[in-house]
Structure formats: structure tokens, C-alpha cells
Design an enzyme around this catalytic site. Structure first.
Site, PDB file in Angstrom:
ATOM      1  N   ASP A 205      40.313  22.108 108.666  1.00  0.00           N
ATOM      2  CA  ASP A 205      41.251  21.903 107.560  1.00  0.00           C
ATOM      3  C   ASP A 205      41.119  22.998 106.498  1.00  0.00           C
ATOM      4  O   ASP A 205      42.051  23.290 105.766  1.00  0.00           O
ATOM      5  CB  ASP A 205      40.990  20.530 106.928  1.00  0.00           C
ATOM      6  N   LEU A 286      45.728  17.629  99.949  1.00  0.00           N
ATOM      7  CA  LEU A 286      46.927  18.382  99.561  1.00  0.00           C
ATOM      8  C   LEU A 286      46.891  19.825 100.036  1.00  0.00           C
ATOM      9  O   LEU A 286      47.781  20.608  99.718  1.00  0.00           O
ATOM     10  CB  LEU A 286      47.069  18.360  98.034  1.00  0.00           C
ATOM     11  N   ARG A 287      45.853  20.170 100.801  1.00  0.00           N
ATOM     12  CA  ARG A 287      45.732  21.569 101.226  1.00  0.00           C
ATOM     13  C   ARG A 287      46.921  21.996 102.085  1.00  0.00           C
ATOM     14  O   ARG A 287      47.405  23.113 102.000  1.00  0.00           O
ATOM     15  CB  ARG A 287      44.407  21.765 101.976  1.00  0.00           C
ATOM     16  N   GLY A 288      47.414  21.091 102.914  1.00  0.00           N
ATOM     17  CA  GLY A 288      48.560  21.402 103.781  1.00  0.00           C
ATOM     18  C   GLY A 288      49.802  21.744 102.972  1.00  0.00           C
ATOM     19  O   GLY A 288      50.512  22.711 103.278  1.00  0.00           O
TER      20      GLY A 288
END
Length: 348
Positions: A205, A286-288
Site C-alpha cells: 500500500d 486515503l493513500r489511494g
């Protein structure tokens, strides 16, 4: 007598690489905006992963550094300077500047933590009161590319260190109460073969993008790749001169994209749709969302546009999300079909 320039090993031209469009696009976007967070390239052995990454580094314009600085400190940008350079500037010292090629550092599989992070000479510190730091690979990779082949076989704690430094932009070494920190801003590129094991979902991720590459099956393309490689091995100069124009054009495109990137805008409605896709795919954190926004802006800049379109997002979103769907370490990474299905519904 041969000059140094003649003895440097020539690099296979990036624009001569056939196929593997996913990998090439992911690398280009990371060069335009290093804040995307690097790229994980997974695929079969012998598909040109290392060749492509080295070719990418060769495309980038030279960078200014403070002469003789082991951390490749920027002469004017405080965020990219080591503490010692900042100290020298505050004391009014005049620093010499030079230009170097973007560093491309290979991290070997057997590397120790000291080799990666650097070491403090405790003896000298205690006896002479001097902080002496032996820089590691993170220092050498500052403002460049750090490449880890077979990253899935690297010790998890080393992968954690790399990802932490890549995310924060700094590396801190502490030993016996002595602490030294230095800038470590680099594009982290990992490659591996899925047959040899996957990375943990938590580590995956942290990579901005995930590119999949497959062995070319088309016989005509395979012949073309073999011929190109043979031609390059026999006479690199001829091969390089043939692709010089394309190389220069791509260099210019990347430089232009870097220049206009701060001005790129993405409408609120499109940002909402990106977050809707991430929500429907049950992407953790929220990285995506953040990476997809950045990648879409970089893609728009690469195409010379100031406004992001839905097509820009569709081009990059699979690269940004497919590796974030895996919740269980025993699951395999989705090839992107799930992402494409949800994108098709949301952006209909």
C-alpha cells in the site's frame, strides 16, 4: 588513451523499449511528480525491468548540487539541503555548485541496515567530539532513484525503513545518544517476480503505483526485441544515435510537465468520483485517493494540459489502486478488472 566519457557503459535508450506500456507510464509519471510515491513492478523474469529503470534515469536532466556534498544537497532549496549545508549558508559561507546526473542507486539484497542508513563513528565522537557520519545508500540516492530488485525477498524491516524515508524525505540515524539526519528524497522503484512471494499488503500500500508486466507472446515483437538488443550490444553508439531524436523529445516532454505541474487543476466533481471509486472498492485509508489525484495531474501535465479530464483519471487509476485491494496476504493481486469495472460504473 580513452576518456572517462568513452569508458562509461552506455545505457539502452528508453524510447527503444518495445511494449511494457504500464511500466513505462508509471515510471514517467513518478519522474514528473516524485510525490506519487514510487512504483512496484511485478512480472516475469527477463522482461526488461532493470533495463527500463536504468534507461529512465538516463532520460532525466542533470541536477544542481552543492559541490562535494555527500547528500546531493540542493544549492537553494532548504527542503533538499543537509543540516551542515544549511549551517554553512547561515554563516554566510559561499558554496560552490556543480551539476550531476540524477543518481540511480541499486540496493543489493544482502544489504545491512548500516549499509542502507549509514553509520556514526562513535569512537571519533567520544574521543574527539566530532560527529562523523559514513553515508549509506539513502544518502547517495537523495534526489534520485533507489532501485530494489527482488524487493519481495528483502527483509521486511529494511523495506519499512525504505518506505518511511521515501514518505518523509528524511533519514535519521541514532546511536549511543548521537543523532544525525539528512534529506533522503528519492523515487523508490521495486521490482520482483510474483512466483517468489508477494509483499505484505501493508507494505504494498505504501508504493504509489503498481505495474504488471508480462512476457511478450507475439513472435514478431519477440524477434524485434531480440534484434534491437543484439544491435545495441554490438554497436551501442549507432543504436543511441538512431533514437537520439525520440530521447530528446521525451526529455523535453518530462521537463515541460515538471514545469507546469504546479498549475494543473482537477475539478471537485472528478475528485469526488475518484473517492467514490476508492470507497466502492473498499480501499483502506486515503493513500489511494491522494495518489490517483497526483498521478492524474502528472498525466495531464505530460500531455501538456492544465485541466485534468476523466480520461486522464481512467488512464492511471488502475495503476494506483489495484495493489490496494488485497486484504489477505494469501490473496493474489487483482489484475485490474475489479478497478476497471467500478471505474466504468462511476465514470459512466
Amino acid at each position: 588513451m580513452s576518456t572517462i566519457k568513452e569508458t562509461i557503459r552506455p545505457v539502452f535508450p528508453f524510447t527503444a523499449i518495445v511494449g511494457q506500456e504500464e511500466m513505462k507510464l508509471a515510471l514517467i509519471l513518478n519522474m514528473i511528480d516524485p510525490k506519487i510515491g514510487g512504483v512496484m513492478i511485478m512480472g516475469d523474469r527477463g522482461t526488461g525491468k532493470s533495463t527500463t529503470i536504468r534507461a529512465m534515469a538516463d532520460l532525466l536532466p542533470k541536477i544542481p548540487i552543492v559541490q562535494d556534498d555527500v547528500f546531493n544537497s540542493h544549492p537553494t532549496n532548504v527542503e533538499l539541503m543537509s543540516d551542515s549545508v544549511q549551517e554553512s549558508i547561515s554563516k554566510g559561507k559561499k558554496l560552490l555548485t556543480t551539476f550531476i546526473s540524477v543518481p540511480m542507486i541499486d540496493l543489493p539484497l544482502g544489504a545491512t541496515e548500516d549499509r542502507v542508513c549509514g553509520t556514526i563513528d562513535i569512537e571519533k565522537a567520544l574521543n574527539e567530539g566530532i560527529k562523523t557520519f559514513e553515508p549509506g545508500l539513502l544518502a547517495k540516492a537523495n534526489r534520485g532513484i533507489l532501485y530494489v530488485d527482488e524487493v519481495n525477498l528483502l527483509d521486511d524491516h529494511l523495506v519499512d525503513i525504505l518506505l518511511d524515508s521515501a514518505a518523509s524525505g528524511w533519514n535519521t540515524v541514532e546511536r549511543e545518544g548521537i543523532s544525525i539526519r539528512h534529506p533522503a528524497r528519492f523515487v523508490l522503484v521495486g521490482s520482483g517476480n510474483p512466483e517468489e512471494g508477494e509483499l505484505r499488503p501493508q507494505l504494498l500500500d505504501r508504493f504509489g503505483m503498481h505495474a504488471e508486466i508480462r512476457t511478450v507472446k507475439d513472435p514478431a515483437l519477440r524477434v524485434k526485441i531480440v534484434e534491437q538488443r543484439n544491435q545495441f550490444d554490438q554497436n551501442p553508439e549507432v543504436c543511441l544515435s538512431q533514437y537520439q531524436e525520440k530521447q530528446d523529445a521525451l526529455k523535453q516532454d518530462i521537463a515541460n510537465a515538471q514545469h507546469i505541474l504546479p498549475d494543473i487543476e482537477i475539478d471537485f466533481s472528478l475528485r469526488m468520483k475518484i473517492s467514490q471509486v476508492c470507497g466502492q472498492l473498499d480501499v483502506d485509508g486515503l493513500r489511494g485517493d491522494i495518489v490517483t489525484n497526483r498521478a492524474a495531474k502528472a498525466f495531464a501535465a505530460y500531455n501538456g494540459r492544465i485541466q485534468v479530464t476523466s480520461d486522464d483519471i481512467k488512464h492511471v487509476i488502475t495503476l494506483c489502486l489495484r495493489h490496494r485491494l488485497r486484504k489477505d496476504p494469501l490473496e493474489t493481486i487483482d489484475s485490474g478488472i475489479k478497478v476497471e469495472k467500478v471505474v466504468g460504473e462511476v465514470f459512466a
